[in-house]
Design a protein around this motif. Sequence first.
Motif, short mmCIF file in Angstrom:
data_model
loop_
_atom_site.label_atom_id
_atom_site.label_comp_id
_atom_site.label_asym_id
_atom_site.label_seq_id
_atom_site.Cartn_x
_atom_site.Cartn_y
_atom_site.Cartn_z
N PRO A 99 0.79 -1.24 0.00
CA PRO A 99 0.00 0.00 0.00
C PRO A 99 0.82 1.28 0.00
O PRO A 99 0.26 2.35 -0.20
CB PRO A 99 -0.84 -0.12 1.28
N THR A 100 2.13 1.20 0.19
CA THR A 100 2.94 2.41 0.14
C THR A 100 3.26 2.81 -1.30
O THR A 100 3.75 3.91 -1.54
CB THR A 100 4.26 2.23 0.90
N LYS A 101 3.00 1.95 -2.23
CA LYS A 101 3.33 2.20 -3.63
C LYS A 101 2.10 2.48 -4.49
O LYS A 101 2.21 2.83 -5.65
CB LYS A 101 4.10 1.03 -4.20
N LEU A 102 0.92 2.32 -3.90
CA LEU A 102 -0.33 2.56 -4.62
C LEU A 102 -1.09 3.67 -3.91
O LEU A 102 -1.25 3.65 -2.69
CB LEU A 102 -1.17 1.28 -4.66
N HIS A 103 -1.56 4.64 -4.70
CA HIS A 103 -2.28 5.78 -4.17
C HIS A 103 -3.51 6.06 -5.02
O HIS A 103 -3.55 5.73 -6.20
CB HIS A 103 -1.37 7.03 -4.17
N ALA A 104 -4.49 6.69 -4.39
CA ALA A 104 -5.68 7.13 -5.10
C ALA A 104 -5.88 8.61 -4.80
O ALA A 104 -5.78 9.04 -3.65
CB ALA A 104 -6.90 6.33 -4.67
N MET A 105 -6.14 9.36 -5.84
CA MET A 105 -6.36 10.79 -5.70
C MET A 105 -7.84 11.07 -6.00
O MET A 105 -8.30 10.84 -7.12
CB MET A 105 -5.47 11.57 -6.66
N ALA A 106 -8.57 11.51 -4.98
CA ALA A 106 -9.95 11.92 -5.17
C ALA A 106 -9.92 13.28 -5.85
O ALA A 106 -9.30 14.21 -5.35
CB ALA A 106 -10.67 12.01 -3.83
N ASP A 142 8.75 3.60 -6.47
CA ASP A 142 9.79 4.04 -5.54
C ASP A 142 9.21 4.79 -4.34
O ASP A 142 9.94 5.35 -3.53
CB ASP A 142 10.80 4.94 -6.26
N GLY A 143 7.88 4.81 -4.23
CA GLY A 143 7.20 5.52 -3.16
C GLY A 143 6.85 6.94 -3.57
O GLY A 143 7.48 7.52 -4.45
N LEU A 144 5.85 7.49 -2.94
CA LEU A 144 5.36 8.82 -3.30
C LEU A 144 6.39 9.91 -2.99
O LEU A 144 6.55 10.86 -3.76
CB LEU A 144 4.06 9.11 -2.56
N GLY A 145 7.12 9.76 -1.90
CA GLY A 145 8.10 10.77 -1.49
C GLY A 145 9.23 10.96 -2.47
O GLY A 145 9.81 12.05 -2.55
N LYS A 146 9.56 9.93 -3.22
CA LYS A 146 10.66 10.02 -4.19
C LYS A 146 10.17 10.26 -5.62
O LYS A 146 10.97 10.36 -6.54
CB LYS A 146 11.48 8.73 -4.16
N SER A 147 8.88 10.36 -5.79
CA SER A 147 8.31 10.48 -7.13
C SER A 147 8.34 11.91 -7.65
O SER A 147 7.68 12.80 -7.11
CB SER A 147 6.86 9.98 -7.12
N ASN A 165 -2.86 7.09 0.40
CA ASN A 165 -2.23 5.81 0.07
C ASN A 165 -3.28 4.71 0.19
O ASN A 165 -4.36 4.90 0.75
CB ASN A 165 -0.98 5.55 0.92
N TRP A 166 -2.93 3.55 -0.37
CA TRP A 166 -3.92 2.47 -0.47
C TRP A 166 -4.33 1.96 0.91
O TRP A 166 -5.47 1.56 1.12
CB TRP A 166 -3.41 1.35 -1.36
N ARG A 167 -3.43 1.97 1.86
CA ARG A 167 -3.78 1.56 3.23
C ARG A 167 -4.89 2.46 3.77
O ARG A 167 -5.86 1.97 4.36
CB ARG A 167 -2.56 1.62 4.14
N SER A 168 -4.77 3.75 3.57
CA SER A 168 -5.80 4.68 4.02
C SER A 168 -7.11 4.46 3.27
O SER A 168 -8.19 4.50 3.86
CB SER A 168 -5.34 6.13 3.85
N VAL A 169 -7.02 4.25 1.96
CA VAL A 169 -8.22 4.00 1.15
C VAL A 169 -8.99 2.80 1.71
O VAL A 169 -10.21 2.86 1.92
CB VAL A 169 -7.85 3.75 -0.33
N LEU A 170 -8.28 1.70 1.96
CA LEU A 170 -8.94 0.49 2.46
C LEU A 170 -9.52 0.70 3.86
O LEU A 170 -10.63 0.25 4.15
CB LEU A 170 -7.97 -0.69 2.44
N ALA A 171 -8.78 1.39 4.72
CA ALA A 171 -9.27 1.66 6.07
C ALA A 171 -10.53 2.52 6.03
O ALA A 171 -11.52 2.25 6.73
CB ALA A 171 -8.19 2.32 6.91
#
Length: 181
Positions: A99-106, A142-147, A165-171
Motif C-alpha cells: 500500500p505504500t506504492k499505490l495511491h488514489a487521488m480523489a 519508488d514511493g510517493l516521497g521520491k516520485s 495511500n492504499w492503506r488509508s483507502v482500504l481503512a
Amino acid sequence: MSGFVALFSGINVGGNRIVRMAELRAFFEELGFADVASYVQSGNVVFRSTQADVVSLTKALQDAFEKRWGFHSRIMVRDATWFARLVADNPYPEIAEDPTKLHAMALEREPTPEEIGRLAEKCTGPERFEVKGDVLYLHAPDGLGKSKFAEILPRTLKVPGTMRNWRSVLALAEMIGRASG
C-alpha cells in the motif's frame, strides 16, 4: 442516515495548518453529525448525516471549517458507494499488497481527455497512472516521497484533488462501510 467520508486537503502537513483530530471530531459533532470517527492525522473524517447531498455537505463543511480555524481547506465529501467503486475499480490489483506504492487521488471533477493527455506526456519515470471517473490511481514503485511525477501531478493536471495511500483507502472504505451498514 447515510455514511460519508470528508477528505481534507492541506492540514497537518509539514507542521503547518495544525488541526487536532479530537477537535475536528468535536467540530463535526457540533455541526450535528453522528458516529464521527477520524483516521490518521491528515484529515479523514467518517460520519453519518441525514443530509444526503454531497455538494451541500461539502459547502457547509468548508464554510464552517474556515470560520472556525481561519484558513481554507479543500474538503471532498464522498459516500460509501463512491468508496466501494474506488476499491473495486483499482487498475493495479497486483500492487494493492504494497500500500505504500499505490495511491488514489480523489478529484474534484472528472478530468477532460486533454487534461489526462497533458499529464500522460509528463509521466516518463517509473510511475504509471490511470484515471477512472473522478479518481486518479497512481502506482509509484519508488514511493510517493521520491516520485518526481507526483510533485508535478497537481499543477499539470489542474484538477483539484487530494491523495491517499492504499492503506488509508482500504481503512476508510471499511470505516464508511460500517457507518453505512
